[in-house]
Motif scaffolding. Sequence first.
Motif, PDB file in Angstrom:
ATOM      1  N   THR A   1       0.853  -1.176   0.000  1.00  0.00           N
ATOM      2  CA  THR A   1       0.000   0.000   0.000  1.00  0.00           C
ATOM      3  C   THR A   1       0.892   1.230   0.000  1.00  0.00           C
ATOM      4  O   THR A   1       1.825   1.312   0.803  1.00  0.00           O
ATOM      5  CB  THR A   1      -0.887   0.015   1.263  1.00  0.00           C
ATOM      6  N   THR A   2       0.623   2.173  -0.894  1.00  0.00           N
ATOM      7  CA  THR A   2       1.384   3.418  -0.914  1.00  0.00           C
ATOM      8  C   THR A   2       0.831   4.309   0.188  1.00  0.00           C
ATOM      9  O   THR A   2      -0.346   4.646   0.200  1.00  0.00           O
ATOM     10  CB  THR A   2       1.264   4.112  -2.281  1.00  0.00           C
ATOM     11  N   ILE A   3       1.726   4.698   1.122  1.00  0.00           N
ATOM     12  CA  ILE A   3       1.279   5.523   2.252  1.00  0.00           C
ATOM     13  C   ILE A   3       1.619   6.994   2.056  1.00  0.00           C
ATOM     14  O   ILE A   3       1.072   7.845   2.744  1.00  0.00           O
ATOM     15  CB  ILE A   3       1.861   5.019   3.592  1.00  0.00           C
TER      16      ILE A   3
ATOM     17  N   ALA B   1      11.234  11.090   0.447  1.00  0.00           N
ATOM     18  CA  ALA B   1      10.813   9.714   0.714  1.00  0.00           C
ATOM     19  C   ALA B   1      11.761   9.045   1.705  1.00  0.00           C
ATOM     20  O   ALA B   1      11.327   8.348   2.631  1.00  0.00           O
ATOM     21  CB  ALA B   1      10.760   8.920  -0.594  1.00  0.00           C
ATOM     22  N   GLN B   2      13.030   9.275   1.545  1.00  0.00           N
ATOM     23  CA  GLN B   2      14.029   8.718   2.446  1.00  0.00           C
ATOM     24  C   GLN B   2      13.837   9.254   3.863  1.00  0.00           C
ATOM     25  O   GLN B   2      13.978   8.515   4.838  1.00  0.00           O
ATOM     26  CB  GLN B   2      15.422   9.056   1.922  1.00  0.00           C
TER      27      GLN B   2
ATOM     28  N   ARG C   1       9.307  -0.012   1.168  1.00  0.00           N
ATOM     29  CA  ARG C   1      10.136   0.187  -0.027  1.00  0.00           C
ATOM     30  C   ARG C   1       9.807   1.550  -0.619  1.00  0.00           C
ATOM     31  O   ARG C   1       8.710   2.074  -0.449  1.00  0.00           O
ATOM     32  CB  ARG C   1       9.957  -0.928  -1.044  1.00  0.00           C
ATOM     33  N   ILE C   2      10.793   2.106  -1.307  1.00  0.00           N
ATOM     34  CA  ILE C   2      10.621   3.374  -2.013  1.00  0.00           C
ATOM     35  C   ILE C   2      10.578   3.036  -3.499  1.00  0.00           C
ATOM     36  O   ILE C   2      11.498   2.394  -4.019  1.00  0.00           O
ATOM     37  CB  ILE C   2      11.777   4.352  -1.718  1.00  0.00           C
ATOM     38  N   VAL C   3       9.507   3.457  -4.164  1.00  0.00           N
ATOM     39  CA  VAL C   3       9.311   3.125  -5.569  1.00  0.00           C
ATOM     40  C   VAL C   3       9.280   4.411  -6.387  1.00  0.00           C
ATOM     41  O   VAL C   3       8.451   5.285  -6.151  1.00  0.00           O
ATOM     42  CB  VAL C   3       8.007   2.334  -5.782  1.00  0.00           C
TER      43      VAL C   3
ATOM     44  N   ALA D   1      13.437   9.785 -11.382  1.00  0.00           N
ATOM     45  CA  ALA D   1      12.008   9.505 -11.298  1.00  0.00           C
ATOM     46  C   ALA D   1      11.253  10.808 -11.101  1.00  0.00           C
ATOM     47  O   ALA D   1      11.767  11.755 -10.496  1.00  0.00           O
ATOM     48  CB  ALA D   1      11.716   8.549 -10.145  1.00  0.00           C
ATOM     49  N   GLU D   2      10.026  10.853 -11.625  1.00  0.00           N
ATOM     50  CA  GLU D   2       9.184  12.036 -11.432  1.00  0.00           C
ATOM     51  C   GLU D   2       8.616  12.074 -10.021  1.00  0.00           C
ATOM     52  O   GLU D   2       8.494  13.142  -9.421  1.00  0.00           O
ATOM     53  CB  GLU D   2       8.027  12.021 -12.438  1.00  0.00           C
ATOM     54  N   ARG D   3       8.247  10.900  -9.490  1.00  0.00           N
ATOM     55  CA  ARG D   3       7.644  10.807  -8.162  1.00  0.00           C
ATOM     56  C   ARG D   3       8.236   9.614  -7.424  1.00  0.00           C
ATOM     57  O   ARG D   3       8.686   8.655  -8.052  1.00  0.00           O
ATOM     58  CB  ARG D   3       6.118  10.608  -8.254  1.00  0.00           C
ATOM     59  N   TYR D   4       8.216   9.687  -6.094  1.00  0.00           N
ATOM     60  CA  TYR D   4       8.710   8.604  -5.250  1.00  0.00           C
ATOM     61  C   TYR D   4       7.622   8.230  -4.261  1.00  0.00           C
ATOM     62  O   TYR D   4       7.169   9.072  -3.481  1.00  0.00           O
ATOM     63  CB  TYR D   4       9.979   9.016  -4.506  1.00  0.00           C
ATOM     64  N   GLY D   5       7.169   6.990  -4.323  1.00  0.00           N
ATOM     65  CA  GLY D   5       6.150   6.512  -3.404  1.00  0.00           C
ATOM     66  C   GLY D   5       6.764   5.662  -2.320  1.00  0.00           C
ATOM     67  O   GLY D   5       7.662   4.862  -2.578  1.00  0.00           O
ATOM     68  N   VAL D   6       6.306   5.840  -1.095  1.00  0.00           N
ATOM     69  CA  VAL D   6       6.719   4.989   0.015  1.00  0.00           C
ATOM     70  C   VAL D   6       5.614   3.958   0.194  1.00  0.00           C
ATOM     71  O   VAL D   6       4.464   4.312   0.454  1.00  0.00           O
ATOM     72  CB  VAL D   6       6.946   5.805   1.303  1.00  0.00           C
ATOM     73  N   GLN D   7       5.987   2.703   0.009  1.00  0.00           N
ATOM     74  CA  GLN D   7       5.023   1.618   0.100  1.00  0.00           C
ATOM     75  C   GLN D   7       5.344   0.739   1.306  1.00  0.00           C
ATOM     76  O   GLN D   7       6.505   0.564   1.657  1.00  0.00           O
ATOM     77  CB  GLN D   7       5.044   0.760  -1.161  1.00  0.00           C
ATOM     78  N   VAL D   8       4.288   0.198   1.896  1.00  0.00           N
ATOM     79  CA  VAL D   8       4.409  -0.676   3.056  1.00  0.00           C
ATOM     80  C   VAL D   8       3.542  -1.894   2.780  1.00  0.00           C
ATOM     81  O   VAL D   8       2.468  -1.776   2.166  1.00  0.00           O
ATOM     82  CB  VAL D   8       3.941   0.048   4.342  1.00  0.00           C
TER      83      VAL D   8
END
Length: 161
Positions: free
Chosen positions: A19-21, A30-31, A48-50, A135-142
């Motif tokens: 799930t992207t939070i 993101a980091q 994870r960072i996507v 990357a244009e965007r960075y998503g943090v997923q859990v």
Amino acid sequence: MTDIQNPEQARTQPTPPSTTIAEFDTYEQAQALVDRLSDAKFPVQHVRIVGTGLTTVEQVLGRMTYGRAALTGALGGAWFGLFVGLLFGLVIANSWVWVIWALLMGAAFGMIAAVVQHALTGGKRDFTSIQALRAERYGVQVTEEHAAEAVRVMGQPTPTA
């Protein structure tokens, strides 16, 4: 969940549903979120960072000439020669002589190899460059089973040390 030590094994195992939070414009943002989760003792092995909207950027640094090829080859060869000379210097008497000899021979062979390699390109890629993946965007997923806890931790103020 077990830690995967073998990178080859990591590529063959299915990715758990995530799930992207949060999403950010920069990797650093993101980091920072992942660091904040870690500081709150969240199990970050489930994060994870996507990066999405990936683009390859190649920055041209300059022309590659025979002189530049010779210089970069000599410098690289000198570093290798210094390393070899220091290894010989550990076991042989008069070690400074070996270090200097190896450094000079490394520079000479590096220069010759680089000039020959440049000549063999036949005029193609007569420039030096560096490539980067952006990357244009960075998503943090859990992972789904930890998403609610991650969102709860995100809503808390940053813990003080």
